[in-house]
Write an enzyme that holds these catalytic residues in place. Structure first.
Site, PDB file in Angstrom:
ATOM      1  N   ASP A  31       0.860  -1.183   0.000  1.00  0.00           N
ATOM      2  CA  ASP A  31       0.000   0.000   0.000  1.00  0.00           C
ATOM      3  C   ASP A  31       0.900   1.238   0.000  1.00  0.00           C
ATOM      4  O   ASP A  31       1.868   1.310   0.761  1.00  0.00           O
ATOM      5  CB  ASP A  31      -0.909  -0.011   1.246  1.00  0.00           C
ATOM      6  N   ILE A  32       0.589   2.191  -0.863  1.00  0.00           N
ATOM      7  CA  ILE A  32       1.431   3.382  -1.018  1.00  0.00           C
ATOM      8  C   ILE A  32       1.330   4.318   0.205  1.00  0.00           C
ATOM      9  O   ILE A  32       2.240   5.094   0.467  1.00  0.00           O
ATOM     10  CB  ILE A  32       1.079   4.113  -2.350  1.00  0.00           C
ATOM     11  N   ASN A  86     -12.746  -3.540   2.819  1.00  0.00           N
ATOM     12  CA  ASN A  86     -13.720  -2.457   2.800  1.00  0.00           C
ATOM     13  C   ASN A  86     -14.586  -2.702   1.573  1.00  0.00           C
ATOM     14  O   ASN A  86     -14.158  -2.463   0.450  1.00  0.00           O
ATOM     15  CB  ASN A  86     -13.018  -1.094   2.732  1.00  0.00           C
ATOM     16  N   GLN A  93     -14.732   1.826   1.270  1.00  0.00           N
ATOM     17  CA  GLN A  93     -14.022   1.463   0.035  1.00  0.00           C
ATOM     18  C   GLN A  93     -13.865   2.691  -0.853  1.00  0.00           C
ATOM     19  O   GLN A  93     -14.849   3.253  -1.339  1.00  0.00           O
ATOM     20  CB  GLN A  93     -14.791   0.364  -0.728  1.00  0.00           C
ATOM     21  N   HIS A  99     -10.074  -5.358  -3.077  1.00  0.00           N
ATOM     22  CA  HIS A  99      -8.722  -5.524  -2.525  1.00  0.00           C
ATOM     23  C   HIS A  99      -8.801  -5.873  -1.048  1.00  0.00           C
ATOM     24  O   HIS A  99      -9.623  -5.332  -0.324  1.00  0.00           O
ATOM     25  CB  HIS A  99      -7.873  -4.252  -2.715  1.00  0.00           C
TER      26      HIS A  99
HETATM   27  P1  5GP Z   1      -9.792   1.450   0.492  1.00  0.00           P
HETATM   28  O1  5GP Z   1     -10.210   2.558   1.406  1.00  0.00           O
HETATM   29  O2  5GP Z   1     -10.414   1.583  -0.891  1.00  0.00           O
HETATM   30  O3  5GP Z   1     -10.020   0.092   1.092  1.00  0.00           O
HETATM   31  O4  5GP Z   1      -8.239   1.589   0.378  1.00  0.00           O
HETATM   32  C1  5GP Z   1      -7.548   1.896  -0.775  1.00  0.00           C
HETATM   33  C2  5GP Z   1      -6.076   1.774  -0.445  1.00  0.00           C
HETATM   34  O5  5GP Z   1      -5.350   1.883  -1.644  1.00  0.00           O
HETATM   35  C3  5GP Z   1      -5.566   2.870   0.495  1.00  0.00           C
HETATM   36  O6  5GP Z   1      -4.995   2.255   1.641  1.00  0.00           O
HETATM   37  C4  5GP Z   1      -4.527   3.623  -0.332  1.00  0.00           C
HETATM   38  O7  5GP Z   1      -3.410   4.017   0.414  1.00  0.00           O
HETATM   39  C5  5GP Z   1      -4.162   2.613  -1.407  1.00  0.00           C
HETATM   40  N1  5GP Z   1      -3.781   3.216  -2.671  1.00  0.00           N
HETATM   41  C6  5GP Z   1      -4.429   4.214  -3.333  1.00  0.00           C
HETATM   42  N2  5GP Z   1      -3.808   4.496  -4.492  1.00  0.00           N
HETATM   43  C7  5GP Z   1      -2.739   3.661  -4.571  1.00  0.00           C
HETATM   44  C8  5GP Z   1      -1.714   3.487  -5.543  1.00  0.00           C
HETATM   45  O8  5GP Z   1      -1.649   4.149  -6.572  1.00  0.00           O
HETATM   46  N3  5GP Z   1      -0.779   2.528  -5.280  1.00  0.00           N
HETATM   47  C9  5GP Z   1      -0.820   1.765  -4.143  1.00  0.00           C
HETATM   48  N4  5GP Z   1       0.151   0.871  -3.991  1.00  0.00           N
HETATM   49  N5  5GP Z   1      -1.769   1.911  -3.213  1.00  0.00           N
HETATM   50  C10 5GP Z   1      -2.727   2.851  -3.424  1.00  0.00           C
END
Ligand code: 5GP
Ligand code: ZN
Length: 143
Positions: A31-32, A86, A93, A99
């Site tokens: 995760d970035i 999520n 989400q 994911h």
């Molecule tokens: P969500 O809230 O949708 O479950 O989480 C999305 C996750 O994706 C977040 O933890 C965010 O840091 C990660 N994320 C968003 N954009 C990128 C990206 O371009 N690369 C990576 N590696 N992670 C990302």
């Protein structure tokens, strides 16, 4: 594939990622904006928005990858972990591509899963962790 989706772009290598592992149908990368060191995302290569829409075969492969990454987190970083999904907007989400988050946990780390505070971490460190984890998967699972 969705042309707008950032995770589809990662799958197509249009956007770089710190990859840890991949199979035919799944990929694991860091995760970035991690909430903990080695915070990993496991995604299907196919654009699927939610778990209810995910084919059982793909889901099985995703869980096998979760198990491998989880094994590395436990063995290499001596951490427990949360497996977080999520599923949908109300559940937090943001990226509409299924994911699983694998979030390493140790006693007293102060992480709360629904109020995530991200770590200050630089690219070099992410690169180092991804390499180390990939290596450990090869070593532990003899691949
Ligand atoms: P969500 O809230 O949708 O479950 O989480 C999305 C996750 O994706 C977040 O933890 C965010 O840091 C990660 N994320 C968003 N954009 C990128 C990206 O371009 N690369 C990576 N590696 N992670 C990302
Ligand atoms: Zn997608």
């Amino acid at each position: 594939m969705s042309s707008e989706c950032i995770f589809c772009k990662i799958v197509k290598k249009e956007v770089p990622c710190y990859k840890i592992y991949e199979t035919e149908k799944a990929i694991a990368f860091l995760d970035i904006n991690p909430v903990a060191k080695a915070h990993t995302l496991v995604i299907p290569k196919k654009h699927i928005e939610r778990i209810e829409l995910c084919d059982d075969e793909i889901l099985k492969e995703l869980m096998m990858v979760v198990k491998k990454v989880g094994t590395v987190i436990a063995k290499t970083y001596h951490s427990d972990f949360n497996l977080v999904l999520n599923n949908g907007e109300s559940a937090g989400q943001l990226i509409k591509h299924l994911h699983f988050h694998i979030i390493p946990r140790v006693k007293g780390d102060g992480i709360t899963i629904d109020k995530q505070r991200t770590l200050e971490i630089d690219k070099k460190e992410l690169e180092k962790i991804a390499k180390e984890m990939a290596e450990q998967i090869r070593r532990i699972f003899k691949e």
